[in-house]
Motif scaffolding. Structure first.
Motif, short mmCIF file in Angstrom:
data_model
loop_
_atom_site.label_atom_id
_atom_site.label_comp_id
_atom_site.label_asym_id
_atom_site.label_seq_id
_atom_site.Cartn_x
_atom_site.Cartn_y
_atom_site.Cartn_z
N ILE A 17 0.87 -1.19 -0.08
CA ILE A 17 0.08 0.14 0.07
C ILE A 17 0.92 1.40 0.00
CG2 ILE A 17 -1.71 1.14 1.27
CD1 ILE A 17 -2.95 -1.21 2.18
N GLY A 20 2.29 2.13 -3.46
CA GLY A 20 1.43 2.82 -4.26
C GLY A 20 1.09 4.00 -4.03
N GLU A 105 -8.10 -3.31 -5.31
CA GLU A 105 -7.13 -2.81 -6.38
C GLU A 105 -6.63 -1.58 -5.89
OE1 GLU A 105 -8.33 -2.51 -10.57
OE2 GLU A 105 -9.27 -4.71 -10.41
N MET A 106 -5.41 -1.36 -6.09
CA MET A 106 -4.63 -0.41 -5.43
C MET A 106 -5.29 0.99 -6.25
SD MET A 106 -2.19 0.43 -3.26
CE MET A 106 -2.23 2.01 -2.65
N ARG A 107 -5.52 1.02 -7.26
CA ARG A 107 -6.00 2.14 -7.90
C ARG A 107 -7.19 2.62 -7.48
NH1 ARG A 107 -7.47 0.23 -14.23
NH2 ARG A 107 -8.69 -1.55 -13.76
#
Length: 232
Positions: A17, A20, A105-107
């Motif tokens: 996390i 990102g 999802e990270m995005r």
């Protein structure tokens, strides 16, 4: 850059996390249990908190309730495997502003972080032309600063240094960080120019006022904070 507190006891996931968020030019601090998270969040400034619910010592729900009672304007995202409707309602009842279930999802997390930061713009010190802290008020457009209504005259470099402190209240700033952000250079440990400038602005900001705001954290740097005890 926005300062994010990440509360997650899974260190592998925490690193993922953080990677990102760092790619989005966000500054990350870590806590691996709810007690440490509250200690950090109650004494430092954060633009947003991301917390799991199931963390040691003090769970995320308890932590969220307590920090929201202390700092109601700080946005909190719950990030957890508990995804039923009742779980989400419990999270929102504890004060969470958003709720994202694992796996994710990270995005999507990044998008939600950005939405909350934008939503909280009135409280976000980084987006306003006026910076305020305990009687101090700086106008970035007019290049003026006053404390309790009294105008304070600063040189351009003193103004930039004071601006950086006001942009990062209640957070210890290292000499290296100050050098990079105010002087745009790497800190030379053989010089004391930052200490000299801190002394300059301390005399102008604090000297004639009972409450001192600019403090030295021994061996670590400087902090803008009301009533700080561990200082020179």
């Amino acid at each position: 850059m926005p300062h994010i507190l990440l509360v997650e006891d899974d260190k592998r996931l925490s690193r993922l996390i953080a990677t990102g968020l760092l790619e989005q030019d966000m500054d990350i601090s870590f806590a691996y249990d709810g007690e440490k998270a509250y200690e950090l969040a109650s004494t430092e400034y954060f633009d947003l908190i991301i917390t799991d619910i199931i963390v040691p010592i003090k769970n995320g729900l308890e932590f969220c309730k307590e920090i929201k009672a202390l700092k109601p304007n700080i946005p909190v995202i719950m990030l957890t495997a508990l995804g039923t409707t009742d779980d989400k309602l419990t999270g929102f009842d504890s004060g969470a502003d958003d709720y994202l279930t694992k796996p994710f999802e990270m995005r999507e997390l990044i998008a939600r972080v950005k939405v909350l930061l934008k939503r909280f713009l009135p409280e976000n010190r980084l987006t306003s032309s006026i910076l305020k802290y305990d009687g101090l008020e700086m106008d970035l457009k007019l290049k003026t600063i006053h404390r309790d209504g009294i105008i304070i005259k600063l040189t351009p470099k003193e103004f930039n240094l004071m601006q950086f402190l006001l942009e990062n209240p209640e957070r210890v700033l290292s000499r290296a960080e100050i050098a990079e952000n105010v002087w745009e250079t790497r800190f030379d440990t053989g010089t004391n120019f930052i200490d000299v400038y801190i002394n300059y602005i301390r005399k102008k900001i604090d000297k004639d006022f009972e409450t001192k705001l600019i403090h030295t954290k021994l061996g670590m740097g400087f902090i803008l904070k009301k009533g700080y005890e561990d200082h020179l």
